[in-house]
Write a protein that holds these residues in place. Sequence first.
Motif, mmCIF file in Angstrom:
data_model
loop_
_atom_site.group_PDB
_atom_site.id
_atom_site.type_symbol
_atom_site.label_atom_id
_atom_site.label_comp_id
_atom_site.label_asym_id
_atom_site.label_seq_id
_atom_site.Cartn_x
_atom_site.Cartn_y
_atom_site.Cartn_z
ATOM 1 N N VAL A 57 7.008 -74.935 42.880
ATOM 2 C CA VAL A 57 7.932 -73.928 42.373
ATOM 3 C C VAL A 57 8.079 -74.173 40.879
ATOM 4 C CG1 VAL A 57 10.257 -72.974 42.449
ATOM 5 C CG2 VAL A 57 9.182 -73.789 44.554
ATOM 6 N N SER A 58 7.760 -73.168 40.078
ATOM 7 C CA SER A 58 7.803 -73.325 38.625
ATOM 8 C C SER A 58 8.605 -72.192 38.012
ATOM 9 C CB SER A 58 6.387 -73.334 38.043
ATOM 10 O OG SER A 58 6.417 -73.472 36.639
ATOM 11 N N GLN A 59 9.454 -72.548 37.066
ATOM 12 C CA GLN A 59 10.201 -71.553 36.320
ATOM 13 C C GLN A 59 9.827 -71.627 34.844
ATOM 14 O OE1 GLN A 59 14.327 -72.655 37.705
ATOM 15 N NE2 GLN A 59 14.453 -70.465 38.052
ATOM 16 N N MET A 60 9.592 -70.479 34.267
ATOM 17 C CA MET A 60 9.331 -70.424 32.830
ATOM 18 C C MET A 60 10.664 -70.477 32.104
ATOM 19 S SD MET A 60 6.981 -67.847 30.598
ATOM 20 C CE MET A 60 5.530 -68.836 30.962
ATOM 21 N N ALA A 61 10.923 -71.605 31.467
ATOM 22 C CA ALA A 61 12.199 -71.794 30.783
ATOM 23 C C ALA A 61 12.409 -70.718 29.724
ATOM 24 C CB ALA A 61 12.242 -73.181 30.140
ATOM 25 N N ARG A 62 13.661 -70.340 29.546
ATOM 26 C CA ARG A 62 13.994 -69.393 28.487
ATOM 27 C C ARG A 62 13.893 -70.124 27.152
ATOM 28 N NH1 ARG A 62 17.513 -64.733 29.412
ATOM 29 N NH2 ARG A 62 18.339 -65.884 31.190
ATOM 30 N N LEU A 63 12.947 -69.701 26.317
ATOM 31 C CA LEU A 63 12.719 -70.353 25.041
ATOM 32 C C LEU A 63 13.807 -69.978 24.041
ATOM 33 C CD1 LEU A 63 8.870 -69.753 24.795
ATOM 34 C CD2 LEU A 63 10.044 -71.737 25.718
ATOM 35 N N ARG A 64 13.980 -70.822 23.040
ATOM 36 C CA ARG A 64 14.994 -70.575 22.024
ATOM 37 C C ARG A 64 14.611 -69.381 21.171
ATOM 38 N NH1 ARG A 64 17.510 -73.514 16.771
ATOM 39 N NH2 ARG A 64 15.903 -72.309 15.717
ATOM 40 N N VAL A 65 15.549 -68.472 20.973
ATOM 41 C CA VAL A 65 15.334 -67.302 20.119
ATOM 42 C C VAL A 65 16.549 -67.170 19.205
ATOM 43 C CG1 VAL A 65 14.992 -64.818 20.049
ATOM 44 C CG2 VAL A 65 13.935 -66.151 21.867
ATOM 45 N N ALA B 187 -3.529 -68.096 39.815
ATOM 46 C CA ALA B 187 -2.644 -69.260 39.832
ATOM 47 C C ALA B 187 -2.201 -69.590 38.412
ATOM 48 C CB ALA B 187 -3.347 -70.475 40.447
ATOM 49 N N ALA B 188 -0.936 -69.936 38.275
ATOM 50 C CA ALA B 188 -0.397 -70.380 36.994
ATOM 51 C C ALA B 188 0.949 -71.028 37.247
ATOM 52 C CB ALA B 188 -0.261 -69.216 36.010
ATOM 53 N N ALA B 189 1.386 -71.821 36.293
ATOM 54 C CA ALA B 189 2.707 -72.434 36.327
ATOM 55 C C ALA B 189 3.194 -72.546 34.894
ATOM 56 C CB ALA B 189 2.665 -73.807 37.003
ATOM 57 N N ALA B 190 4.460 -72.846 34.739
ATOM 58 C CA ALA B 190 5.044 -73.091 33.423
ATOM 59 C C ALA B 190 5.375 -74.569 33.334
ATOM 60 C CB ALA B 190 6.290 -72.233 33.227
ATOM 61 N N GLY B 191 4.673 -75.283 32.465
ATOM 62 C CA GLY B 191 4.729 -76.736 32.452
ATOM 63 C C GLY B 191 6.084 -77.332 32.157
ATOM 64 N N GLY C 206 -4.971 -75.776 49.066
ATOM 65 C CA GLY C 206 -4.289 -75.146 50.189
ATOM 66 C C GLY C 206 -2.798 -75.002 50.023
ATOM 67 N N GLY C 207 -2.246 -75.347 48.878
ATOM 68 C CA GLY C 207 -0.811 -75.271 48.660
ATOM 69 C C GLY C 207 -0.354 -73.880 48.253
ATOM 70 N N ARG C 208 0.888 -73.561 48.555
ATOM 71 C CA ARG C 208 1.498 -72.298 48.159
ATOM 72 C C ARG C 208 2.291 -72.515 46.879
ATOM 73 N NH1 ARG C 208 5.102 -68.974 51.858
ATOM 74 N NH2 ARG C 208 4.974 -67.714 49.959
ATOM 75 N N ILE C 209 2.117 -71.610 45.927
ATOM 76 C CA ILE C 209 2.768 -71.762 44.636
ATOM 77 C C ILE C 209 3.649 -70.543 44.349
ATOM 78 C CG2 ILE C 209 0.851 -73.166 43.787
ATOM 79 C CD1 ILE C 209 -0.050 -70.770 42.136
ATOM 80 N N TRP C 210 4.614 -70.751 43.472
ATOM 81 C CA TRP C 210 5.518 -69.675 43.054
ATOM 82 C C TRP C 210 5.859 -69.881 41.590
ATOM 83 C CZ3 TRP C 210 10.139 -68.971 40.708
ATOM 84 C CH2 TRP C 210 10.753 -67.715 40.845
ATOM 85 N N LEU C 211 5.897 -68.768 40.838
ATOM 86 C CA LEU C 211 6.226 -68.807 39.415
ATOM 87 C C LEU C 211 7.137 -67.645 39.075
ATOM 88 C CD1 LEU C 211 5.811 -69.747 36.442
ATOM 89 C CD2 LEU C 211 3.763 -68.301 36.387
ATOM 90 N N GLY C 212 8.180 -67.913 38.309
ATOM 91 C CA GLY C 212 9.077 -66.848 37.887
ATOM 92 C C GLY C 212 9.825 -67.227 36.626
ATOM 93 N N LEU C 213 10.666 -66.339 36.180
ATOM 94 C CA LEU C 213 11.482 -66.577 34.998
ATOM 95 C C LEU C 213 12.746 -67.342 35.369
ATOM 96 C CD1 LEU C 213 11.201 -63.093 33.262
ATOM 97 C CD2 LEU C 213 10.096 -65.216 32.544
ATOM 98 N N ALA C 214 13.196 -68.169 34.453
ATOM 99 C CA ALA C 214 14.375 -68.998 34.698
ATOM 100 C C ALA C 214 15.640 -68.283 34.256
ATOM 101 C CB ALA C 214 14.242 -70.331 33.969
ATOM 102 N N GLU C 215 16.726 -68.629 34.920
ATOM 103 C CA GLU C 215 18.039 -68.157 34.515
ATOM 104 C C GLU C 215 18.897 -69.288 33.967
ATOM 105 O OE1 GLU C 215 19.098 -66.391 38.320
ATOM 106 O OE2 GLU C 215 19.168 -64.424 37.348
ATOM 107 N N ARG C 216 18.621 -70.509 34.436
ATOM 108 C CA ARG C 216 19.485 -71.639 34.082
ATOM 109 C C ARG C 216 18.668 -72.847 33.621
ATOM 110 N NH1 ARG C 216 24.477 -70.762 35.906
ATOM 111 N NH2 ARG C 216 25.042 -72.899 36.469
ATOM 112 N N VAL C 217 17.491 -72.562 33.074
ATOM 113 C CA VAL C 217 16.618 -73.597 32.513
ATOM 114 C C VAL C 217 16.189 -73.110 31.137
ATOM 115 C CG1 VAL C 217 14.482 -74.898 32.774
ATOM 116 C CG2 VAL C 217 15.802 -74.259 34.812
ATOM 117 N N ASP C 218 16.497 -73.882 30.096
ATOM 118 C CA ASP C 218 16.279 -73.420 28.723
ATOM 119 C C ASP C 218 15.551 -74.466 27.886
ATOM 120 O OD1 ASP C 218 18.068 -70.856 28.587
ATOM 121 O OD2 ASP C 218 19.336 -72.374 29.522
ATOM 122 N N SER C 219 14.676 -73.984 27.004
ATOM 123 C CA SER C 219 14.059 -74.861 26.022
ATOM 124 C C SER C 219 14.972 -74.961 24.806
ATOM 125 C CB SER C 219 12.697 -74.325 25.593
ATOM 126 O OG SER C 219 12.185 -75.092 24.509
#
Length: 392
Positions: free
Chosen positions: A170-178, A211-215, A252-265
């Motif tokens: 499970v990967s969330q793309m952190a909200r980057l600083r703007v 396939a992709a993830a947000a590191g 064989g693993g299941r992956i998920w990627l989405g935008l974060a709401e409570r994870v910030d860079s």
Amino acid sequence: MGLLTAACAAYASLAAWLWLTLAQGMFWRTDVRLPPRTAPARWPSVAIVVPARDEAEVLPRSLPSLIAQDYPGEAEVILVDDGSTDGTGELARRLAGEHPGLPLTVVSPGDPAPGWTGKLWALRRGIAVARTAHATEPDFLLLTDADIAHEPDSLRELVAAATSADLDLVSQMARLRVVGVWERLVVPAFVYFFAQLYPFRRINRPSARTAAAAGGCVLLRTTSAVRAGIPDSIRQAVIDDVSLARAVQRSGGRIWLGLAERVDSVRPYPALADLWRMVSRSAYAQLRHQPLLLAGTVAGLALVYLVPPAALVAGLMTGHPAVAWAGGLAWLLMAGTYLPMLRYYRQPVALAPLLPFTALLYLLMTVDSAVQHYRGRGASWKGRTYARPSDA
């Protein structure tokens, strides 16, 4: 001949935008958040692994958020001090003493072995410590960057999502600083372009091939990491997050990627030069160091992002309404699909028509990445330069 070329380019660009809008996994939507979840009967154990190299500037805003995680199960933080020269390790220990919460262990991986990138070498050390420090291995590994701040319930929600949907990653793309002008112009577009290349909805299908993830934020089952050979199987990867997701999916693993709401860079990019380095350091690696892919990418960016405004202006100035209409409609679709990302980043809608200019910047960053590679300075980060995988 010039008019015919302009018309063909305008119509091709409009066709590309119609396809992107309707058939590219609805990449422009920003409502892909953590899937429905319920608390597990038993909360799994988690080791949070943080690779850190010269991160003293951002650590006071990120590490306390990890130590303060409100997690019902067993959890610990392992910070891997990757040869820092700014006192990162000492600062981490001091912060742990000042902020009670999850236990912190600081370790050092030593210099990377040949064929390894620094971050993956650090993750290798952190994962090894996590798996051997106790009588039983942790059920999950949270791999998160040193510049990522988590809300207190972040780990709990990530684990609940993984257990509820039986996900291996499970990967969330952190909200980057703007904050600054250049961050406002470049950062939302960075995430928009990433989603265009790797549509989240397409990735999250059970039978997905993409396939992709947000590191910056990756929750990974330990058994899945072992089965996929993480990180050894991707040790040369500069784009390590995408490579990690592909390795898990292939095993064989299941992956998920989405935008974060409570994870910030919390990492600042105040100047254009800072953002330029962020993109150019790995852009050519993303293209597998292939000149033909570079040429195709440059041509594609020009057709999709630069032709619409050029066609609109040219059509209006030369009195050819068909060219102007094609360019204008393509530009309108471009701006319209960009609006959800601007709203996600709480930015004014007036930035949407400026996307062609931002795309031009990314085009130049990509070309510069290739130039730096052939000068022997490609894929570099914090004092390290990486060869292409075949040369490593």
